[in-house]
Design a protein around this motif. Structure first.
Motif, PDB file in Angstrom:
ATOM      1  N   GLY A 225     140.326  67.636 -24.484  1.00 23.47           N
ATOM      2  CA  GLY A 225     140.288  67.538 -25.948  1.00 23.47           C
ATOM      3  C   GLY A 225     139.200  68.425 -26.537  1.00 23.47           C
ATOM      4  O   GLY A 225     138.100  68.550 -26.005  1.00 23.47           O
ATOM      5  N   GLY A 226     139.570  69.091 -27.649  1.00 25.86           N
ATOM      6  CA  GLY A 226     138.602  69.878 -28.393  1.00 25.86           C
ATOM      7  C   GLY A 226     138.037  71.081 -27.683  1.00 25.86           C
ATOM      8  O   GLY A 226     136.992  71.610 -28.058  1.00 25.86           O
ATOM      9  N   LEU A 227     138.709  71.552 -26.654  1.00 25.17           N
ATOM     10  CA  LEU A 227     138.095  72.609 -25.856  1.00 25.17           C
ATOM     11  C   LEU A 227     138.088  73.963 -26.546  1.00 25.17           C
ATOM     12  O   LEU A 227     137.426  74.886 -26.095  1.00 25.17           O
ATOM     13  N   LYS A 228     138.860  74.097 -27.629  1.00 27.18           N
ATOM     14  CA  LYS A 228     138.916  75.429 -28.252  1.00 27.18           C
ATOM     15  C   LYS A 228     137.545  75.861 -28.752  1.00 27.18           C
ATOM     16  O   LYS A 228     137.264  77.053 -28.858  1.00 27.18           O
ATOM     17  N   LYS A 229     136.673  74.891 -29.030  1.00 30.69           N
ATOM     18  CA  LYS A 229     135.340  75.208 -29.490  1.00 30.69           C
ATOM     19  C   LYS A 229     134.552  75.944 -28.407  1.00 30.69           C
ATOM     20  O   LYS A 229     133.823  76.898 -28.684  1.00 30.69           O
ATOM     21  N   TRP A 230     134.720  75.502 -27.159  1.00 25.83           N
ATOM     22  CA  TRP A 230     133.942  76.098 -26.067  1.00 25.83           C
ATOM     23  C   TRP A 230     134.639  77.297 -25.426  1.00 25.83           C
ATOM     24  O   TRP A 230     133.992  78.155 -24.881  1.00 25.83           O
ATOM     25  N   MET A 231     135.953  77.267 -25.493  1.00 23.18           N
ATOM     26  CA  MET A 231     136.702  78.272 -24.730  1.00 23.18           C
ATOM     27  C   MET A 231     137.680  79.014 -25.635  1.00 23.18           C
ATOM     28  O   MET A 231     138.896  78.864 -25.499  1.00 23.18           O
TER      29      MET A 231
ATOM     30  N   PHE B 209     147.630  70.460 -27.806  1.00 23.96           N
ATOM     31  CA  PHE B 209     146.881  69.549 -28.675  1.00 23.96           C
ATOM     32  C   PHE B 209     145.971  68.652 -27.856  1.00 23.96           C
ATOM     33  O   PHE B 209     144.827  68.412 -28.215  1.00 23.96           O
ATOM     34  N   MET B 210     146.477  68.131 -26.758  1.00 20.96           N
ATOM     35  CA  MET B 210     145.662  67.217 -25.971  1.00 20.96           C
ATOM     36  C   MET B 210     144.475  67.932 -25.334  1.00 20.96           C
ATOM     37  O   MET B 210     143.422  67.333 -25.125  1.00 20.96           O
ATOM     38  N   THR B 211     144.670  69.205 -24.998  1.00 21.59           N
ATOM     39  CA  THR B 211     143.616  69.894 -24.281  1.00 21.59           C
ATOM     40  C   THR B 211     142.603  70.537 -25.218  1.00 21.59           C
ATOM     41  O   THR B 211     141.390  70.390 -25.038  1.00 21.59           O
ATOM     42  N   PHE B 212     143.117  71.227 -26.222  1.00 21.07           N
ATOM     43  CA  PHE B 212     142.210  72.073 -27.003  1.00 21.07           C
ATOM     44  C   PHE B 212     141.833  71.501 -28.364  1.00 21.07           C
ATOM     45  O   PHE B 212     140.885  71.938 -28.967  1.00 21.07           O
ATOM     46  N   TRP B 213     142.644  70.584 -28.881  1.00 21.80           N
ATOM     47  CA  TRP B 213     142.394  70.079 -30.214  1.00 21.80           C
ATOM     48  C   TRP B 213     141.737  68.705 -30.153  1.00 21.80           C
ATOM     49  O   TRP B 213     141.611  68.098 -29.095  1.00 21.80           O
TER      50      TRP B 213
END
Lengths: 102, 691, 505
Positions: free
Chosen positions: B396-402, B463-467
């Motif tokens: 979750g939310g990984l788009k911030k880091w990656m 969505f589950m991984t990056f959002w």
């Protein structure tokens, strides 16, 4: 009178009969051996006589020599056996030594 | 008479070159160097050297593949075959096969994908595996795999293809079980190999049948060029009451279901995710699993002659696409999602093969290689950052880091979901259109449903991984980081290809040139009916269908958005239908593994147990029983011996001793008595004689 | 002096010399054995180089000398395409097995002397062309084997040895009867006397009327003699249902003896069928091959594989895999196609190298752990990487991975037999799945998975063991890539033999 083959044969027959008588009647083992020697010698006489009067070669004489040799050997072994018998039975009476095994 | 004409018109022109052999041999060389000397190199020269050696091989191969491609372009389209005969391989009687490599438009596409995508994945692996102690072993396997895969596509005959076919299986086995000290990984490797062997059984039988059928028409051969040339002679031949060609193609298809993970042999692929992620990208997405598709395209002349097989393939493909997609919607392991999506996409390729749209299928193979490799590598990048956590519920939310990983993953997701103008749109839509226009309406419908689900579960994974909120534990979160350039560069290149490669084959309906179809035409079109409903059909229906599939993709994506971002629809609403039974069934993959385990594995093991019991108790029992009988007989003979044979002997002795006992009385031992007997007997004899 | 004669009798000389060595010089015995097997090996290499690959009739390096003239028994040796591969295999495995026996400490001199005698017997069987000589060598080889298993074997060695001996002797008895029947019904056209010469026997013109078409026990004579000979050889192969001596013998035999047993002795059965049954009774062969060779071969393949799958003793598993693999040889011979028969003989050679590797590898682990229970290990790949590398080559070769030698022969056999019996071939091909199953399952249980702590510091394979494995591994790979090296040795002879037999189909 010329001495011919017949005379030799008569003598030899007498020697043979003497030997046979000796063998059949003596109870002494050495006596029996002596009788055997007589018989052998009568045979030798015959050999020599026949060799002399009927044949040109020496076969008969050769045989006589063999027989003499044989007789000597036979006497040696026979006496040795007699000795053995004497040591076992303390007698050389053939009537007394009729046990075939101890 | 027609056959003769046919043969004459198909006279094959071949251009001999001698550099093709280096395309597969270079990776083999790399595998040998790293396999035998890797320990030493890694210890004394460092991991970098191992990695560079390994990467250089497919890179050089790519250069040579480009050269072959350029050479092909320079030739007349009907003469586009380059051949490199290395040495005679098996020459026994009428069977003559050589170690010979052949490049035609189809294999040119394949070697470009294998060396290109493969090279990128080698590069990526240098970053991904950098903390692996058995670095050299990994790269040796990877190079060996590249060699085997290249042999598979370059081999100019079925047997050499089979070498590559099983060779990739071997490397897949070795790489799935790369971390072999985990029992599950080792099992997954064995399972993959054994399930593939079931398919290989079909492949082998098909090869034999094809060879002897061609012998029946006086052209025994296993060389592809000649098969293409003489296969039409088999028209109308019957074997075991079935059309020979149908039987051959069905058996071939059994082989393809094994390697390309179709129903009923797809079960190994999800388990194969036990291997390192770049391996999943290379072997279990981009290259090896597409071998079945390649094989059908390669033998398309036979499949063209067997419409019944085509129907079976299309049906199996659609069913696989659908069922794998349903399973994909329920998985939480990011790699499992991608695995089922791979199975599903392979189903799409088989639909294309089944309806005779070989070029379209190969086109989807290519675009799929790009976007699925990118997705897998993206997931690998995430897993790398998350310290080998694969459960999407903890991401979750990984788009911030990656950001780079996120962007490339998103592009590929758009591509696989079929949004225009991404590559997947062109290839998938073409398949759907070919199915529809080829009068496979049910197949089309099932495939559209699968496409909708694809869009859903792929966006779900995004969505589950990056959002949303990050759900990982604090320690992991602290260490979240974008991956090094070794990993992001391949991601970028693949995303670029996923975005633009669709333009290689813009259909005529969209005023494109369908260049890719034209490129493959010499290999996959054989007079006859060629591609279904080409050129003339693009009426309003085609535009409508195109719009419909885009709509469907949007619908899938929207549903995922609603469920996992705005959460206006709770996923439980679907999960709880009918007390959750359908959901649990799908989540547990329809219990197919359990079914196979219960029926096939246990069945075979039971049979093995029975055989072994039979062997040691019945067969050996008879042997030992025979020995026993002989012993008993000899005991019996012993008794006979004792009582009868020996009895007779003893009887004689008894009589003798009785008589002796009587007669010995005569033996007095008295010498005189003997002498008298002698003399009397003598005299008696004399008397008797004279008288 | 004739090279074949030297190859046969140099080991005998070696055996005698070793027996005469002083009591405590065990190493002298070992090196003596090395020398007396290395010389035949070098001769084998020269034979391989100089063999005329185009000659399809008759024999090469032939020698004929009178041995027992009164019965027309000759010392007649020679090689053709069928036997040359076996001669090469025998020379190679004999040499390597000496090194595999280095660890023997019990009665070393006797062991090596018997081993060399065994070598001589094997070589003699493959080169002799006089049936009487053949039979003598056949029996010569039996006795050392009995003692090698019976003295240096495992816990149930006496049972295994006597079972092996009696079983083989039963076969020999049937063979002897057949030999005599052939002898009294074969006439040398020059001398018009009966002869033991195999080459004469191969020409049906020299057979008597009775042998060609007479009746015995209400059956045709050739069929009866063919069957008797077949049973004699089938015991050696071993064909189902005569195979049960094999697992016992293998489990009890020391490593090197297992290697010889599986690598060479089993081939004598199939070699005998090719050398004797096929050319001497081509018509009977054509009539009976389906039942006795093809069907039995398929049973061997599938049944052996299933039995292998159920084993818990690694050596027994390998033994049953031999049963399975020898089935391919029988199936290939029965196909009467050039592919099948070439594949069969190539399979004989390849099985020799692959199974030798397997037994050597089992020996390595047994020497260290003193047991072979498949479930008693785990994760050995982590501590014995080099060893595991060899294991992988051998196991994958055994399951017929393309690119390794056994694939070529199995594919040729299956391809050839498809022409004759497609259904049987399909059943046989099913075994490729089974063989992958049992091989990989065993591989997984012993070498993969978590490490069994008991063997955390088990010793890695040593140089001597590597030395025995490297030539075999190299052959396995080389012949997978370039099978022509062996195929063209035997092609000419086999194709003409196939021509002789398939005339009667």
């Amino acid at each position: 009178m010329e001495i011919g083959l017949t005379h030799f044969l008569v003598v030899s027959t007498m020697v043979f009969l003497a030997g046979l008588f000796c063998v059949l009647t003596r109870r002494n083992a050495i006596g029996i051996l002596m009788g055997v020697e007589l018989i052998l010698n009568s045979a030798n006489l015959n050999y020599l006589a026949f060799s002399r009067y009927s044949s040109v070669n020496y076969d008969g004489q050769m045989f006589a020599i063999f027989v003499i040799m044989l007789a000597a050997a036979e006497a040696a072994i026979g006496l040795a056996i007699v000795l053995g018998i004497y040591q076992t039975f303390h007698t050389i009476d053939v009537e007394a030594t009729d046990t075939l095994r101890l | 008479m027609q056959e003769v004409v046919h043969t004459a018109t198909h006279a094959v022109t071949v251009h001999t070159v001698s550099y093709l052999r280096w395309i597969p041999l270079l990776p083999l060389l790399g595998a040998i160097v790293n396999g035998l000397g890797g320990v030493w190199i890694q210890k004394h020269l460092g991991k970098k050297v191992v990695g560079v050696i390994a990467c250089a091989m497919p890179a050089l191969g790519f250069v040579l593949a480009l050269r072959a491609f350029v050479d092909l372009v320079g030739l007349e389209s009907s003469e586009r075959i380059l051949l490199d005969t290395v040495f005679p391989w098996i020459h026994v009687g009428i069977l003559n096969v050589d170690v010979a490599f052949q490049v035609d438009p189809l294999s040119a596409v394949m070697i470009l994908i294998i060396t290109g995508v493969g090279g990128l994945i080698h590069l990526y692996s240098m970053g991904y595996m950098d903390d692996e102690p058995a670095y050299w072993r990994y790269f040796a396997y990877l190079n060996l795999f590249t060699f085997a895969m290249l042999t598979l596509v370059l081999g100019d005959n079925l047997l050499l293809m089979f070498v590559g076919w099983e060779g990739v299986g071997l490397c897949s086995y070795a790489l799935i079980g790369f971390w072999f000290s985990e029992w599950a990984n080792a099992s997954a490797g064995s399972k993959a190999f054994i399930v593939n062997r079931v398919g290989d059984f079909g492949f082998m039988c098909a090869t034999f049948l094809l060879f002897w059928s061609l012998e029946g028409v006086d052209h025994p051969t296993l060389v592809f060029r000649e098969i293409t040339q003489y296969a039409p002679l088999l028209e109308g031949h019957v074997f075991w009451g079935v059309s020979t060609v149908t039987l051959i193609t069905m058996l071939m298809f059994v082989g393809a279901t094994g390697k390309s993970a179709q129903i009923p042999l797809y079960v190994w692929l999800p388990d194969a995710m036990a291997g390192p992620t770049p391996v999943s990208a290379l072997i279990h997405a981009a290259t090896m699993v597409t071998a079945g598709v390649y094989m059908i395209a390669r033998l398309s002349v036979l499949f063209d002659m067997a419409p019944m097989t085509g129907n079976v393939i299309a049906t199996v493909g659609a069913a696989t696409a659908f069922f794998a997609a349903t399973i994909g919607t329920t998985q939480f392991d990011i790699k499992k999602v991608l695995a089922y999506s791979t199975v599903s996409q392979l189903g799409f390729m088989f639909i294309a093969m089944g309806v005779g749209a070989y070029a379209t299928g190969v086109f989807h193979l290519m675009t799929h290689a790009f976007f699925k490799a990118c997705l897998f590598l993206g997931s690998g990048s995430v897993i790398h950052a998350m310290h080998h956590e694969q459960d999407m519920r903890k991401m979750g939310g990984l788009k911030k880091w990656m950001p780079i990983t996120y962007l490339t993953y998103l592009i590929s997701t758009f591509a696989i979901a079929g949004f225009p103008p991404f590559s997947g749109f062109f290839s998938k839509d073409e398949i759907l259109w070919k199915a529809f226009s080829g009068d496979h309406k049910i197949v089309w419908f099932v495939a559209v449903c699968a496409a909708a689900m694809t869009a859903f579960y792929m966006f779900r994974s995004v969505f589950m991984t990056f959002w949303g909120e990050n759900r990982s534990d604090a320690h992991t979160r602290e260490h979240l980081h974008e991956s090094p350039w070794l990993m992001t560069v391949p991601l970028g290149v693949l995303a670029f290809l996923a975005l633009f490669s669709g333009f290689l084959n813009i259909p005529h309906a969209l005023k494109g040139g369908a260049n890719f179809d034209a490129w493959l035409a010499p290999v996959v079109e054989h007079g006859g009916h060629g591609g279904h409903g080409d050129a003339h059909h693009f009426d309003i229906v085609e535009y409508l269908l195109m719009g419909f599939s885009v709509l469907v993709a949007f619908a899938g994506a929207w549903l995922a958005y609603a469920m996992y971002v705005t959460k206006s629809i709770a996923p439980e609403r679907f999960a709880d239908i009918a007390a959750g039974r359908p959901y649990r069934t799908i989540f547990n993959k329809y219990y197919v593994d359990e079914f196979y385990d219960a029926v096939v594995i246990r069945g075979v093991m039971g049979l093995a147990g029975i055989s072994s019991w039979f062997d040691s108790n019945i067969v050996d029992g008879i042997v030992n029983g025979a020995a026993w009988v002989v012993r008993m007989l000899s005991q019996l003979y012993g008794l006979i011996d004792h009582y009868i044979v020996d009895g007779a002997v003893n009887g004689v002795a008894t009589v003798t001793s009785f008589v002796g006992g009587r007669v010995r009385r005569l033996q007095t031992g008295n010498i005189n008595a003997y002498l008298y007997v002698i003399v009397l007997a003598f005299v008696g004899m004399m008397v008797a004689r004279i008288w | 002096m004739n090279i074949l004669t030297l190859m046969t009798f140099i080991p005998v000389v070696g055996a005698i010399v070793i027996l005469c060595l002083p009591r405590d010089k065990d190493n002298w015995a070992r090196w003596g054995a090395v020398v007396t097997t290395a010389i035949p090996l070098m001769m084998a290499v020269s034979l391989f180089i100089n063999f005329d690959r185009t000659q399809d009739e008759g024999f090469q390096y032939e020698v004929i000398a009178n041995w027992i003239p009164s019965f027309n028994i000759q010392y007649h040796v020679g090689v053709d395409g069928i036997s040359i591969t076996m001669v090469l295999l025998t020379a190679l495995l004999s040499f390597l097995c000496i090194f595999a026996s280095w660890g023997i400490t019990k009665a070393v001199k006797a062991y090596f002397a018997l081993f060399l005698l065994l070598d001589a017997g094997m070589m003699g069987v493959f080169v002799s062309l006089d049936f009487f000589l053949f039979f003598v060598f056949w029996e010569v080889m039996l006795l050392p084997m009995y003692f090698l298993i019976g003295i240096w074997g495992g816990p149930r060695k006496e049972y295994a040895a006597i079972k092996f001996f009696l079983y083989t002797l039963l076969g020999s008895a049937l063979m002897l009867i057949s030999i005599l029947a052939l002898y009294f019904n074969t006439t040398d056209p020059l001398t018009m006397t009966n002869t033991f010469d195999m080459v004469m026997m191969m020409d049906q013109a020299n057979h008597s009327e009775w042998l060609r078409g007479g009746q015995i026990f209400g059956q045709s004579v050739p069929l009866v003699i063919w069957t008797a000979l077949f049973i004699g050889f089938a015991i050696k192969i071993p064909a189902f249902p005569f195979h049960t001596w094999l697992p016992d013998a293998h489990v009890e035999a020391p490593t090197a003896v297992s290697v010889i047993l599986a690598g060479v002795l089993l081939k004598m059965g199939t070699y005998g069928i090719l050398r004797i049954n096929f050319p001497m009774f081509p018509e009977a062969t054509a009539q009976l091959a389906f039942y006795f060779l093809a069907a039995v071969g398929v049973v061997n393949i599938v049944y052996g594989a299933l039995c292998a799958m159920a084993q818990t003793d690694l050596k027994k598993l390998v033994a049953y895999s031999s049963v399975s693999h020898m089935g391919y040889v029988m199936l290939g011979m029965a196909s009467f196609t050039e592919q099948g028969i070439n594949g069969a003989v190539l399979q004989m050679f390849n099985h020799g190298t692959v199974t030798a590797m397997l037994f050597l590898l089992v020996g390595v682990i047994y020497d260290r752990a003193h047991h072979r229970n498949i479930d008693g290990f785990g994760g050995l790949a982590g501590v014995m990487p080099v060893y595991t590398g060899f294991v992988a080559i051998a196991f994958f070769a055994a399951l017929g991975l393309p690119g390794l030698s056994a694939f070529i022969s199995e594919a040729l056999v299956l391809l050839g037999s498809w022409q004759q019996n497609p259904m049987l071939t399909m059943i046989a091909a099913l075994a490729v799945i089974l063989s992958a199953g049992y091989m990989l399952w065993a591989l997984q249980r012993i070498w993969l998975g978590p490490l069994n702590e008991k063997y955390a510091d088990i010793e890695e394979i040593n140089r001597r063991e590597i030395f025995t494995l490297v030539p075999l591994a190299a052959l396995v790979i080389y012949l997978g890539i370039y099978p022509t090296a062996v195929l063209d040795l035997m092609g000419a002879s086999l194709n003409s033999l196939n021509g002789v037999v398939s005339k009667f189909l």
